[in-house]
Structure formats: structure tokens, C-alpha cells
Scaffold this motif. Structure first.
Motif, PDB file in Angstrom:
ATOM      1  N   ASP A  58     -33.503 -19.596 -35.254  1.00  0.00           N
ATOM      2  CA  ASP A  58     -32.852 -20.900 -35.201  1.00  0.00           C
ATOM      3  C   ASP A  58     -31.339 -20.704 -35.172  1.00  0.00           C
ATOM      4  N   GLN A  59     -30.627 -21.795 -34.989  1.00  0.00           N
ATOM      5  CA  GLN A  59     -29.171 -21.728 -34.904  1.00  0.00           C
ATOM      6  C   GLN A  59     -28.551 -21.263 -36.218  1.00  0.00           C
ATOM      7  N   ALA A  60     -29.131 -21.661 -37.332  1.00  0.00           N
ATOM      8  CA  ALA A  60     -28.582 -21.255 -38.633  1.00  0.00           C
ATOM      9  C   ALA A  60     -28.596 -19.733 -38.796  1.00  0.00           C
ATOM     10  N   ALA A  61     -29.644 -19.077 -38.340  1.00  0.00           N
ATOM     11  CA  ALA A  61     -29.722 -17.618 -38.427  1.00  0.00           C
ATOM     12  C   ALA A  61     -28.635 -16.972 -37.578  1.00  0.00           C
ATOM     13  N   MET A  62     -28.415 -17.507 -36.380  1.00  0.00           N
ATOM     14  CA  MET A  62     -27.371 -16.965 -35.509  1.00  0.00           C
ATOM     15  C   MET A  62     -26.001 -17.170 -36.135  1.00  0.00           C
ATOM     16  N   ARG A  63     -25.745 -18.334 -36.668  1.00  0.00           N
ATOM     17  CA  ARG A  63     -24.440 -18.622 -37.276  1.00  0.00           C
ATOM     18  C   ARG A  63     -24.173 -17.716 -38.483  1.00  0.00           C
ATOM     19  N   ALA A  64     -25.197 -17.447 -39.286  1.00  0.00           N
ATOM     20  CA  ALA A  64     -25.025 -16.547 -40.440  1.00  0.00           C
ATOM     21  C   ALA A  64     -24.622 -15.154 -39.956  1.00  0.00           C
ATOM     22  N   TYR A  65     -25.191 -14.711 -38.855  1.00  0.00           N
ATOM     23  CA  TYR A  65     -24.839 -13.405 -38.298  1.00  0.00           C
ATOM     24  C   TYR A  65     -23.397 -13.384 -37.794  1.00  0.00           C
ATOM     25  N   ILE A  66     -22.969 -14.400 -37.044  1.00  0.00           N
ATOM     26  CA  ILE A  66     -21.666 -14.311 -36.374  1.00  0.00           C
ATOM     27  C   ILE A  66     -20.483 -14.350 -37.339  1.00  0.00           C
ATOM     28  N   VAL A  67     -20.637 -14.967 -38.490  1.00  0.00           N
ATOM     29  CA  VAL A  67     -19.485 -15.084 -39.393  1.00  0.00           C
ATOM     30  C   VAL A  67     -19.383 -13.946 -40.402  1.00  0.00           C
ATOM     31  N   GLY A  68     -20.440 -13.156 -40.524  1.00  0.00           N
ATOM     32  CA  GLY A  68     -20.426 -12.128 -41.555  1.00  0.00           C
ATOM     33  C   GLY A  68     -20.309 -10.725 -41.012  1.00  0.00           C
TER      34      GLY A  68
END
Length: 142
Positions: A58-68
Motif C-alpha cells: 500500500d501507499q503507507a508502506a512505500m512512504r515509510a520506506y522513502i522517508v527513512g
């Protein structure tokens, strides 16, 4: 439903390639271990251009990856290293990677340029040449 993320980066000079390569290796390692990462591909293109295609739960999983982690650190450098950068996202029913022609089509019709400090003449219009679609390398979950 799976969340698809496509990025396209063009490094503006060979002098940035060593730093980019180090950051890319760390980002790929982080991606492979990220929660919610399903599948991916890296396409080295002409003229120091690199495409990534990743599928996420989902988008939340992708967003967690890109910021960390490594990816988060690399993002701040890309504004200086790149003269072209763009991104497109969509959701799809299939859990298979789309082909690169579809990624290119979506980038041009639905994508957006990312912020770069030294944009090329075609950066804002996404008027880049079509990608050379051979030679992609898979990115698999760890």
C-alpha cells in the motif's frame, strides 16, 4: 490492490556517480528489507538515467520506506545531483510488475517532475527520450 511507484532520475555529471552509486546500493538494500515491499526492478538507461519500479502492499508502506534510512538520506542529495527527476504512482489489481513501456507512458501522462536545483531544458515538461527498456535488473524482497 498493489501500489506502484515509478521514479526516473538523470544524474547531471559523472562526478556525482560515485556518491549516487553508494546511495543507490544502500537504498536498494533498504527497499529489499522494507515492510510491504513486494517486487521491483531497476532500469539503467542512457545518459546517466536510472528508472526504478517498485510494487508495495500500500501507499503507507512505500512512504515509510522513502522517508527513512538510506533512501531518506539520498533524497536530499538528489536535488543537487540530478538535472531531471520525476515520479508517478498508481494502484492496480495485478500483483505483477507492469512493463517499462507502461511505466514510461504513465510517467508522461500522470507523472510529475520532482524538485531539482539545476533542471534540464526538458525537466518540467517530462520531454525526455523514451527509455531503452532492455537490461533491467530485478529487485526482490530479502
Amino acid at each position: 490492490m498493489t501500489f506502484v511507484s515509478i521514479t526516473r532520475l538523470r544524474i547531471r555529471s559523472w562526478r556525482f556517480m560515485p556518491g549516487f552509486a553508494v546511495q543507490a546500493i544502500g537504498s536498494q538494500r533498504q527497499c529489499r528489507q522494507a515492510s510491504g515491499f513486494l517486487n521491483g526492478s531497476l532500469l539503467p538507461d542512457r545518459k546517466l538515467t536510472f528508472w526504478t519500479m517498485t510494487l508495495w502492499r500500500d501507499q503507507a508502506a512505500m512512504r515509510a520506506y522513502i522517508v527513512g534510512g538510506a533512501h531518506g538520506k539520498a533524497m536530499s542529495k538528489l536535488q543537487h545531483w540530478c538535472d531531471e527527476a520525476s515520479i508517478v504512482h498508481w494502484t492496480q489489481d495485478a500483483d505483477a510488475l507492469p512493463d517499462w513501456d507502461e511505466a514510461d507512458r504513465r510517467m508522461r501522462t500522470e507523472g510529475r517532475p520532482s524538485k531539482v536545483r539545476h533542471p534540464s531544458a526538458v525537466h518540467a515538461s517530462l520531454g525526455f527520450a523514451a527509455p531503452r527498456t532492455g537490461g533491467a535488473a530485478p529487485i526482490r524482497p530479502a
